[in-house]
Design a protein around this motif. Structure first.
Motif, PDB file in Angstrom:
ATOM      1  N   LEU A  10       0.845  -1.187   0.000  1.00 32.03           N
ATOM      2  CA  LEU A  10       0.000   0.000   0.000  1.00 32.03           C
ATOM      3  C   LEU A  10       0.882   1.239   0.000  1.00 32.03           C
ATOM      4  N   THR A  11       0.447   2.255  -0.716  1.00 32.65           N
ATOM      5  CA  THR A  11       1.146   3.533  -0.652  1.00 32.65           C
ATOM      6  C   THR A  11       0.836   4.172   0.698  1.00 32.65           C
ATOM      7  N   ALA A  12       1.542   5.233   1.019  1.00 41.41           N
ATOM      8  CA  ALA A  12       1.333   5.913   2.295  1.00 41.41           C
ATOM      9  C   ALA A  12      -0.095   6.450   2.394  1.00 41.41           C
ATOM     10  N   GLY A  13      -0.604   6.992   1.322  1.00 41.56           N
ATOM     11  CA  GLY A  13      -1.968   7.518   1.342  1.00 41.56           C
ATOM     12  C   GLY A  13      -3.000   6.426   1.557  1.00 41.56           C
ATOM     13  N   GLU A  14      -2.829   5.300   0.874  1.00 37.22           N
ATOM     14  CA  GLU A  14      -3.771   4.189   1.033  1.00 37.22           C
ATOM     15  C   GLU A  14      -3.728   3.635   2.454  1.00 37.22           C
ATOM     16  N   ALA A  15      -2.524   3.503   3.003  1.00 37.31           N
ATOM     17  CA  ALA A  15      -2.391   2.982   4.367  1.00 37.31           C
ATOM     18  C   ALA A  15      -2.989   3.959   5.374  1.00 37.31           C
ATOM     19  N   THR A  16      -2.793   5.245   5.160  1.00 41.56           N
ATOM     20  CA  THR A  16      -3.358   6.246   6.061  1.00 41.56           C
ATOM     21  C   THR A  16      -4.878   6.191   6.043  1.00 41.56           C
ATOM     22  N   VAL A  17      -5.459   6.045   4.854  1.00 41.14           N
ATOM     23  CA  VAL A  17      -6.913   5.940   4.752  1.00 41.14           C
ATOM     24  C   VAL A  17      -7.396   4.687   5.481  1.00 41.14           C
ATOM     25  N   GLN A  18      -6.706   3.571   5.304  1.00 39.05           N
ATOM     26  CA  GLN A  18      -7.126   2.333   5.970  1.00 39.05           C
ATOM     27  C   GLN A  18      -7.047   2.450   7.483  1.00 39.05           C
ATOM     28  N   VAL A  19      -5.989   3.092   7.980  1.00 40.83           N
ATOM     29  CA  VAL A  19      -5.811   3.192   9.425  1.00 40.83           C
ATOM     30  C   VAL A  19      -6.823   4.157  10.043  1.00 40.83           C
ATOM     31  N   LEU A  20      -7.089   5.265   9.375  1.00 38.32           N
ATOM     32  CA  LEU A  20      -7.917   6.310   9.972  1.00 38.32           C
ATOM     33  C   LEU A  20      -9.394   6.240   9.585  1.00 38.32           C
ATOM     34  N   LEU A  21      -9.764   5.352   8.667  1.00 40.01           N
ATOM     35  CA  LEU A  21     -11.145   5.310   8.200  1.00 40.01           C
ATOM     36  C   LEU A  21     -12.135   5.000   9.330  1.00 40.01           C
ATOM     37  N   LEU A  22     -11.900   3.959  10.084  1.00 40.28           N
ATOM     38  CA  LEU A  22     -12.832   3.595  11.146  1.00 40.28           C
ATOM     39  C   LEU A  22     -12.930   4.671  12.226  1.00 40.28           C
ATOM     40  N   PRO A  23     -11.804   5.192  12.749  1.00 38.46           N
ATOM     41  CA  PRO A  23     -11.946   6.250  13.759  1.00 38.46           C
ATOM     42  C   PRO A  23     -12.674   7.494  13.236  1.00 38.46           C
ATOM     43  N   VAL A  24     -12.459   7.859  11.977  1.00 38.50           N
ATOM     44  CA  VAL A  24     -13.161   9.018  11.410  1.00 38.50           C
ATOM     45  C   VAL A  24     -14.652   8.728  11.294  1.00 38.50           C
TER      46      VAL A  24
END
Length: 144
Positions: free
Chosen positions: A114-128
């Motif tokens: 995963l690119t950094a952007g994709e990983a960031t979206v995956q990590v922060l999606l549920l908390p957001v």
């Protein structure tokens, strides 16, 4: 991926190594790093605590003070425990990447790179989404 091996296949693949008497095996080095920068963990904690704060502010009730503090404590302690995990023994030589390394390399997951952007979206999606749900509940309570 994984595959099931029966006992016979396992015996064919197994290699037994015995150390000479008095030999000390070298200490194991284990990579327990999650491969994500610390800022992502802090953002996740902040979003979860933000949800608890929104709920506490929406339902201003003195009887809910203790449960809200307990919920916040669970969030903080859970992420603190995950922060101590890479520091456990045996020695862990890996350090969390900084933002530049993370942007350049991305992260390898079990389903692919995963690119950094994709990983960031995956990590922060549920908390957001959870915080957004809390804000929606707060709006409903305010309009009631």
């Amino acid at each position: 991926m994984t595959q099931r091996l029966d006992k016979q296949q396992l015996r064919e693949l197994a290699i037994a190594v015995s150390l000479p008497a008095g030999a000390n095996p070298s200490p194991a080095t284990v990579d327990r790093g999650f491969g994500l920068p610390t800022g992502l963990y802090l953002a996740t904690v902040a979003l979860y605590l933000g949800f608890i704060g929104v709920m506490a502010a929406s339902f201003l009730n003195p009887e809910l003070a203790i449960p809200m503090v307990i919920f916040a404590g669970f969030v903080v302690f859970a992420f603190a425990l995950a922060g101590y995990w890479p520091r456990m023994k045996p020695a862990n030589d890996t350090a969390p990447p900084d933002w530049a390394q993370f942007r350049a390399r991305g992260i390898e997951t079990s389903s692919g790179r995963l690119t950094a952007g994709e990983a960031t979206v995956q990590v922060l999606l549920l908390p957001v989404l959870i915080l957004g749900w809390g804000l929606a509940v707060a709006v409903i309570v305010a309009l009631r």
